[in-house]
Design a protein around this motif. Structure first.
Motif, mmCIF file in Angstrom:
data_model
loop_
_atom_site.group_PDB
_atom_site.id
_atom_site.type_symbol
_atom_site.label_atom_id
_atom_site.label_comp_id
_atom_site.label_asym_id
_atom_site.label_seq_id
_atom_site.Cartn_x
_atom_site.Cartn_y
_atom_site.Cartn_z
ATOM 1 N N LEU A 130 -2.117 7.305 2.010
ATOM 2 C CA LEU A 130 -2.074 5.749 1.812
ATOM 3 C C LEU A 130 -0.629 5.228 2.169
ATOM 4 C CD1 LEU A 130 -3.411 5.176 -1.661
ATOM 5 C CD2 LEU A 130 -4.321 4.261 0.292
ATOM 6 N N ILE A 142 0.821 -1.173 -0.042
ATOM 7 C CA ILE A 142 0.152 -0.109 0.005
ATOM 8 C C ILE A 142 0.912 1.332 -0.093
ATOM 9 C CG2 ILE A 142 -1.754 1.282 1.428
ATOM 10 C CD1 ILE A 142 -2.749 -1.512 2.433
ATOM 11 N N GLY A 197 -0.152 2.496 5.162
ATOM 12 C CA GLY A 197 0.631 1.354 4.926
ATOM 13 C C GLY A 197 1.701 1.062 6.018
#
Length: 316
Positions: free
Chosen positions: A201, A175, A205
């Motif tokens: 994002l 991700i 992650g």
């Protein structure tokens, strides 16, 4: 500006004293501080960090100052390894690297440090130098990474009874790579809302990766070795951070060239370094021993690893 850390650190210290349980030393032999190990290990890592940061500042990884720092750091660390193998209670027990779970967790967190620090170094520079945003504006645009990083950590904890770090950490770094991939395509007028989503994002992650990897490491080494394992993990995480910043700075300077400008394309191309680090971290997490699903009550730990209960703070 570093004074801002003082009140924040004080609050963290008071909260730690109030909430963290006391260590239980009953029945454990008292161990002396490994003075020789400290004298070898600390300056050895410091020399490596100095080499990385000097390379980042100068943009030249082959300068005499950088090479001397690297050689000194390697020699000191080799000396520490020799010493640690001969002493019963070293500062960091290098024998723990015999356990694949511990080794892969350290490698994963090493590159997590590289990714996180490289993102925090490169992204504000892009906003300020390519987009000509002010420091406050650039700082506010980093907020999504922090909020979604916390969400990722919560997700990691919520799924700990269903899946292992082998899944969450691998997915987390993929991700992160996806978010960095969006930044690799930036231009001088890329929509900042889209970039905020992409940066969020990357934060999510990293947040999804770190808690599970650390908890897995505790299980791999066992409760008795957890303190030394934690020290090793965070040392390598910091070294990875220094490497990440140095690599990004060198690549960025090479891409910018000698023209003195700050084209967005040079920044976008530099994010491929972060993508590469994220993929390596994902691969290291993928080969953690054991299955992808969490073990049911009564099942054993991954093959070749010790059985130890997860610390409450890391599994929460």
């Amino acid at each position: 500006m570093f004074l801002i850390n003082l009140p924040i650190g004080l609050v963290a210290l008071l909260l730690a004293l109030r909430t963290l349980p006391a260590d239980q030393h009953a029945g454990r032999p008292e161990e002396r501080l490994d003075v020789l190990g400290l004298a070898l290990l600390s300056p050895g890592f410091a020399a490596l960090v100095y080499g990385f940061t000097t390379a980042a500042h100068s943009g030249d990884a082959s300068s005499p100052k950088v090479l001397v720092a690297f050689v000194a750091g390697v020699l000191l660390l080799v000396g520490y390894v020799v010493h640690a193998l001969r002493t019963p209670a070293p500062l960091i027990d290098v024998r723990m690297f015999d356990k694949r779970g511990f080794t892969m967790a350290v490698i994963t967190m090493f590159f997590v440090g590289a990714v996180a620090n490289a993102l925090l170094f490169l992204t504000p520079l892009y906003y300020q130098q390519s987009r000509e945003f002010g420091a406050l504006h650039a700082g506010l645009l980093l907020i999504p990474s922090g909020f979604l990083g916390a969400a990722g950590a919560i997700t990691s904890g919520k799924t700990a009874n269903k899946v292992t770090a082998r899944l969450t950490s691998t997915a987390g770094m993929l991700i992160t790579a996806l978010g960095a991939l969006a930044f690799s395509q930036i231009g001088s007028g890329t929509n900042t809302a889209l970039l905020s989503v992409a940066l969020g994002l990357t934060g999510y992650g990293i947040g999804l990766t770190a808690p599970g990897t650390m908890a897995f490491m505790y299980r791999a080494v066992g409760e008795a070795s957890a303190p030394r394992a934690t020290s090793a993990l965070f040392i390598f995480n910091q070294i990875g951070g220094a490497l990440g910043i140095a690599a990004i700075a060198i690549v960025l300077q090479e891409r910018l060239g000698d023209g003195g400008g700050h084209p967005a394309g040079a920044y976008g191309g530099s994010y491929w370094v972060i993508i590469a680090f994220s993929v390596v971290a994902a691969l290291a997490a993928l080969v953690l021993p054991g299955s992808f699903r969490a073990e049911a009550p009564g099942e054993g730990p991954p093959a070749g690893e010790e059985k130890a209960p997860l610390p409450e703070a890391t599994s929460a």
